[in-house]
Design an enzyme around this catalytic site. Structure first.
Site, PDB file in Angstrom:
ATOM      1  N   ASN A 210      -8.550  50.406 130.020  1.00 57.24           N
ATOM      2  CA  ASN A 210      -8.875  49.395 131.020  1.00 57.24           C
ATOM      3  C   ASN A 210      -7.681  49.138 131.933  1.00 57.24           C
ATOM      4  OD1 ASN A 210     -10.500  48.130 128.266  1.00 57.24           O
ATOM      5  ND2 ASN A 210     -11.651  48.633 130.100  1.00 57.24           N
ATOM      6  N   ARG A 218      -7.380  67.861 134.942  1.00 53.68           N
ATOM      7  CA  ARG A 218      -6.295  68.310 135.814  1.00 53.68           C
ATOM      8  C   ARG A 218      -5.381  67.158 136.262  1.00 53.68           C
ATOM      9  NH1 ARG A 218     -10.370  71.909 137.427  1.00 53.68           N
ATOM     10  NH2 ARG A 218     -11.117  70.503 139.073  1.00 53.68           N
ATOM     11  N   ASP A 262      -8.015  40.124 123.685  1.00 56.44           N
ATOM     12  CA  ASP A 262      -7.918  39.782 125.115  1.00 56.44           C
ATOM     13  C   ASP A 262      -8.830  38.584 125.391  1.00 56.44           C
ATOM     14  OD1 ASP A 262      -7.155  39.855 127.758  1.00 56.44           O
ATOM     15  OD2 ASP A 262      -8.172  41.725 128.243  1.00 56.44           O
ATOM     16  N   LEU A 295     -15.273  42.744 134.269  1.00 59.10           N
ATOM     17  CA  LEU A 295     -14.935  42.180 132.963  1.00 59.10           C
ATOM     18  C   LEU A 295     -13.622  41.420 133.068  1.00 59.10           C
ATOM     19  CD1 LEU A 295     -15.885  45.090 130.541  1.00 59.10           C
ATOM     20  CD2 LEU A 295     -16.868  42.796 130.528  1.00 59.10           C
TER      21      LEU A 295
END
Length: 371
Positions: A210, A218, A262, A295
């Protein structure tokens, strides 16, 4: 607790193995002994959870200052968290200084009925404006004199920082050498930036996947640097921030991946609007979001995190380590996170369905959220 020894019986995760027995708590709140006993196992005793990324809980937000921190520590203790880091939001420096002055006092002693506040996790403002996530728009470049001033106000244990910003690698080197855990996050850096951060002393990644550059074969990005090189990283196992498949991939790649909530002020509260720093966030359907749908932290508790980890295939001992032992190891805390003689009696007691049946913080029995 009273001046007497107390005993807890059951199936005990004792260091790295299980025993059926008795855990005895000394009057000072530390574990006096763990002894094997014959008979019915009873409930399961796990180390109390250690959450290194807590913005709020019980309707209170860390950015409200010291009194709010006490409410938050009590709210999380009712879900098995026995120690935590008070985590700030990105804000102007004057506001951060005022908040840290209050948090410095909150870190001085554990309040009755609450988790121990081990220190502060400074999440911003030294992050990349391109990867704010739900952080307010006050990102700035780290200056060592400002950081020294902040550290005089409160015990800052962890700092989340974007390594690609000019001057930040030197900050990472200096503060990590002084014992601060520097972690990479809220970053638009490349794989090479992530590797450079680790080489300069960064030791973890904030909420893996996040608010960072993702993995492409790559252009491996910051996620690629974490999966290829990290020993530690934090992850939010609410099964919203990270798909279970990505969680399992990280578990295979990062030896001591540990879990954080969190969590926001919405944790433990009904659906509705709550504060997250200077933002208003909305809790609905098990998530917390900004008005645009981003979020914004979580409403996860650590007991639910335990159940989520087991639901995706971890055995209970492994799940427990990622909620207790590994965050303790990351912080360098030797007397928490494992049940052993001499350690603090921090205990999460669960039944066969992993429902929380009891919490002990430094020897004190904590009332549960549903009690």
């Amino acid at each position: 607790m009273t001046e007497a020894y107390r005993q807890h019986h059951g199936r005990i995760l004792c260091d790295e193995h299980w025993i059926n027995g008795t855990l005895t708590v000394a009057p000072d709140g530390r574990i006096a002994a763990i002894e094997e006993r014959a008979g019915t196992p009873g409930p399961t005793l796990l180390p109390g959870f250690i959450d290194l990324h807590v913005h709020g809980g019980g309707g209170a937000d860390i950015m409200q200052g010291g009194d709010a921190c006490a409410r938050i520590a009590a709210a999380h203790a009712r879900h098995g968290t026995t120690s935590l880091l008070a985590t700030t939001m990105t804000a102007p420096m004057a506001e951060l200084e005022a908040v840290l002055a209050g948090l410095g006092q909150a870190c001085g002693a554990r309040q009755p009925g609450a988790a121990r506040v081990l220190g502060v996790h400074l999440e911003g403002p030294f992050i990349n404006q391109e990867k704010l996530g739900a952080q307010p728009d006050h990102a700035c470049v780290a200056v060592i004199d400002s950081l020294r001033r902040l550290r005089r106000l409160a015990p800052i244990r962890v700092i989340t920082i974007a390594p690609e910003i000019a001057g930040h690698l030197e900050i990472i080197r200096e503060l990590s050498a002084d014992g601060v855990r520097m972690q990479i996050g809220h970053t638009s850096g490349s794989y090479d930036d992530g590797v450079a951060g680790l080489r300069h002393g960064a030791s973890s990644f904030a909420h893996l996947f996040n608010a960072m550059t993702g993995l492409h074969h790559r252009q491996p990005g910051i996620v690629g640097a974490a999966l290829a090189h990290a020993r530690y990283a934090e992850i939010i196992p609410d099964l919203l921030h990270v798909h279970p498949g990505a969680l399992l991939a990280a578990l295979r790649a990062i030896p001591q991946l540990y879990c954080v909530t969190d969590s926001t002020s919405a944790t433990g509260m009904a659906d509705g609007d709550y504060r997250l720093g200077s933002h208003t966030v909305h809790k609905c359907q098990g998530g917390v979001r900004l008005a645009d749908g981003t979020l914004a932290g979580s409403c996860l508790t650590m007991d639910q995190a335990l159940r989520n980890l087991v639901s995706v295939g971890l055995d209970l001992a492994d799940a427990s380590r990622r909620l207790s032992a590994y965050p303790a190891d990351y912080l360098g805390v030797a007397d928490r996170g494992r049940l052993r003689a001499g350690a603090w009696a921090d205990i999460a007691i669960v039944d066969e369905q992993l429902a929380l049946q009891g919490v002990v913080a430094e020897g004190e029995r904590i009332a549960l959220a549903h009690a």
